[in-house]
Design an enzyme around this catalytic site. Structure first.
Site, PDB file in Angstrom:
ATOM      1  N   TRP A 130       0.759  -0.984   0.222  1.00 28.38           N
ATOM      2  CA  TRP A 130       0.252  -0.231   0.349  1.00 28.38           C
ATOM      3  C   TRP A 130       0.731   1.791   0.332  1.00 28.38           C
ATOM      4  O   TRP A 130       1.849   1.370   1.256  1.00 28.38           O
ATOM      5  CB  TRP A 130      -0.922   0.109   1.219  1.00 28.38           C
ATOM      6  CG  TRP A 130      -1.688   1.257   1.146  1.00 28.38           C
ATOM      7  CD1 TRP A 130      -2.769   1.795   0.099  1.00 28.38           C
ATOM      8  CD2 TRP A 130      -2.326   1.894   3.148  1.00 28.38           C
ATOM      9  NE1 TRP A 130      -3.321   2.324   0.904  1.00 28.38           N
ATOM     10  CE2 TRP A 130      -3.312   3.076   2.376  1.00 28.38           C
ATOM     11  CE3 TRP A 130      -1.656   1.752   4.376  1.00 28.38           C
ATOM     12  CZ2 TRP A 130      -3.172   3.344   3.132  1.00 28.38           C
ATOM     13  CZ3 TRP A 130      -1.978   2.393   4.607  1.00 28.38           C
ATOM     14  CH2 TRP A 130      -3.042   3.190   4.626  1.00 28.38           C
ATOM     15  N   ASP A 211      -0.708  -6.185   8.432  1.00 26.46           N
ATOM     16  CA  ASP A 211      -2.158  -5.173   8.616  1.00 26.46           C
ATOM     17  C   ASP A 211      -3.120  -5.760   8.557  1.00 26.46           C
ATOM     18  O   ASP A 211      -3.295  -6.363   7.597  1.00 26.46           O
ATOM     19  CB  ASP A 211      -1.940  -3.878   7.356  1.00 26.46           C
ATOM     20  CG  ASP A 211      -2.491  -2.823   7.055  1.00 26.46           C
ATOM     21  OD1 ASP A 211      -3.393  -2.539   7.710  1.00 26.46           O
ATOM     22  OD2 ASP A 211      -2.094  -1.966   6.229  1.00 26.46           O
ATOM     23  N   LYS A 246     -13.485  -1.106   5.425  1.00 26.66           N
ATOM     24  CA  LYS A 246     -14.367  -1.681   4.516  1.00 26.66           C
ATOM     25  C   LYS A 246     -15.139  -2.142   5.339  1.00 26.66           C
ATOM     26  O   LYS A 246     -16.294  -2.793   4.496  1.00 26.66           O
ATOM     27  CB  LYS A 246     -12.984  -2.887   3.307  1.00 26.66           C
ATOM     28  CG  LYS A 246     -11.629  -1.764   3.534  1.00 26.66           C
ATOM     29  CD  LYS A 246     -11.695  -0.712   3.264  1.00 26.66           C
ATOM     30  CE  LYS A 246     -10.466   0.254   3.093  1.00 26.66           C
ATOM     31  NZ  LYS A 246     -10.246   1.107   2.344  1.00 26.66           N
TER      32      LYS A 246
HETATM   33  C1  LMR Z   1      -6.800   1.853  -0.290  1.00 23.99           C
HETATM   34  O1  LMR Z   1      -5.702   1.449  -0.187  1.00 23.99           O
HETATM   35  O2  LMR Z   1      -7.559   2.862  -1.509  1.00 23.99           O
HETATM   36  C2  LMR Z   1      -7.527   2.580   0.760  1.00 23.99           C
HETATM   37  O3  LMR Z   1      -6.812   1.578   1.715  1.00 23.99           O
HETATM   38  C3  LMR Z   1      -7.840   3.559   1.226  1.00 23.99           C
HETATM   39  C4  LMR Z   1      -6.523   4.573   1.430  1.00 23.99           C
HETATM   40  O4  LMR Z   1      -6.894   5.445   2.367  1.00 23.99           O
HETATM   41  O5  LMR Z   1      -6.076   4.354   0.822  1.00 23.99           O
END
Ligand code: LMR
Length: 396
Positions: A130, A211, A246
């Site tokens: 992420w 996570d 989510k």
């Molecule tokens: C995402 O990866 O789109 C979500 O976790 C929202 C975010 O805060 O990035």
């Protein structure tokens, strides 16, 4: 003093939402941020959460601040959800949980805890991960490194490279793992692979930090928790960042949790006292409303059953869209094999589209996808699928 400042780049994910809102294209599609949309393209309030809200409003407001680590009943319910009510870490009081503002809040509190209490520990992130992970840990002053995870050619897990890298992570460092529905790839280890990773963790002596933002969106609430539960073996310390954005649809309520597991109940209590200091210095104490909704749902058998159905509906719709996406691409005559998208888990599909293709989709078609080629499958509907696949066929 501020005149010398230049614009910071837009956020790789939330910046897309802002650009999407401004786009006048009537056919635009937002497949960027990980927010669920129903078959009508709306982000619904889950029926279980709507019913819980009535009860919370009837109960009236809470007076004053919440405790620094949130409501005790919230902590207990989150622990049971994550670990299963009978897990030894709960029976032996070796897990402590704080309510944090979203999963991001949990990650940041954990980062501050690591920085102050485990000084010098490096934090290892999957490659890719992420996009916000790096920013969160670096903002807390933690050095980060990456371990291989994704085999782009095979569209799967680079298991050999992953295990060989994790064997070499020094004892005392921290390894961030995605509990399920890996973001952005949608590729998770199989159960026996998780077991091997847990064994490596035990041999190497690094701290596992999960996570866990998509609990329930992969294979089911129990199935998705298996990795986290399996890692919590006797004597092992562990961190888990949960998000209820989510699976409860509570995006803007900012509801998450940081659970810390220690080898003994005394160690867990001492560690929690430091987590609380991090929270106090960060945002003082958490907001109440979203946590009260989660408590209302999880503590009532009827609402809980309704919520489990709500989560299943989300999961089923996403999987239906995965299949329709693959079928529609095929029907458009695209020869490139996209069938791997059906095996990925959770909200996202790692499409393999290049940065240039992603840019063209946005500029020419009003289709918003994260630069890495990550597509939010939950933004697809039967109504926008033809337009989407037609646009993808053209950029390919
Ligand atoms: C995402 O990866 O789109 C979500 O976790 C929202 C975010 O805060 O990035």
């Amino acid at each position: 003093m501020f005149e010398r400042l230049e614009m910071a780049p837009p956020d790789a994910i939330l910046g897309l939402t802002a650009a999407f809102r401004e786009d006048p294209n009537p056919r635009k599609i937002n497949l960027g941020v990980g927010v669920y949309q129903d078959s009508q393209g709306r982000t619904p309030v889950l029926p279980s959460v709507e019913a819980a809200e009535q009860r919370v409003l009837q109960a009236g407001p809470i007076e004053g601040y919440l405790p620094i680590d949130g409501l005790p009943e919230y902590a207990a319910l989150v622990q049971a959800l994550v670990f299963g009510a009978d897990h030894p870490v709960i029976r032996e009081k070796r897990v402590v949980t704080s309510h944090t503002p979203g999963g991001t809040g949990a990650l940041r509190v954990a980062a501050d805890f690591i920085q102050t209490q485990l000084p010098g520990a490096k934090l290892w992130l999957s490659e890719p991960t992420w996009v916000n992970h790096g920013s969160i840990f670096e903002a807390a002053g933690i050095e980060t490194a990456t371990y291989p995870y994704y085999d782009a050619a095979a569209h799967g897990l680079a298991f050999e490279a992953l295990t060989s890298a994790l064997r070499k992570v020094p004892a005392g460092d921290v390894v961030l793992l995605h509990g399920c529905c890996h973001n952005p790839t949608g590729v998770d280890p199989a159960q026996d692979q998780w077991q091997q990773l847990s064994d490596i963790c035990g041999q190497a002596g690094w701290l596992p930090f999960f996570d866990f933002a998509y609990h329930g969106l992969g294979d089911g609430l129990e199935e998705d928790a298996a990795a986290v539960r399996g890692f919590a073996v006797p004597g092992r310390d562990m961190l888990v960042a949960s998000s209820f954005s989510k699976n409860f649809g509570l995006y803007c309520q900012r509801v998450g949790a940081l659970s810390l597991v220690a080898a003994t109940s005394e160690a867990a209590k001492a560690a929690q006292s430091h987590v609380k200091r991090s929270i106090r210095a960060n945002y003082s104490n958490p907001p109440a409303h979203g946590a009260r909704l989660v408590v209302a749902v999880l503590s009532d058998p009827e609402l809980r059953a309704r919520w489990e159905r709500d989560v299943k509906d989300i999961r089923d719709r996403i999987n239906t869209m995965r299949k329709l996406f693959v079928d529609t691409l095929q029907a458009r005559g695209i020869t490139q094999d996209f069938s791997f998208i059906q095996n990925q888990k959770g909200m996202f599909s790692f499409s393999g589209l290049t940065k240039d293709q992603v840019d063209t989709l946005r500029k020419d078609y009003g289709i918003y996808i994260v630069g890495s080629g990550r597509i939010n499958v939950a933004g697809m509907t039967a109504a926008n699928m033809d337009y989407l696949c037609e646009a993808i066929a053209r950029v390919l």
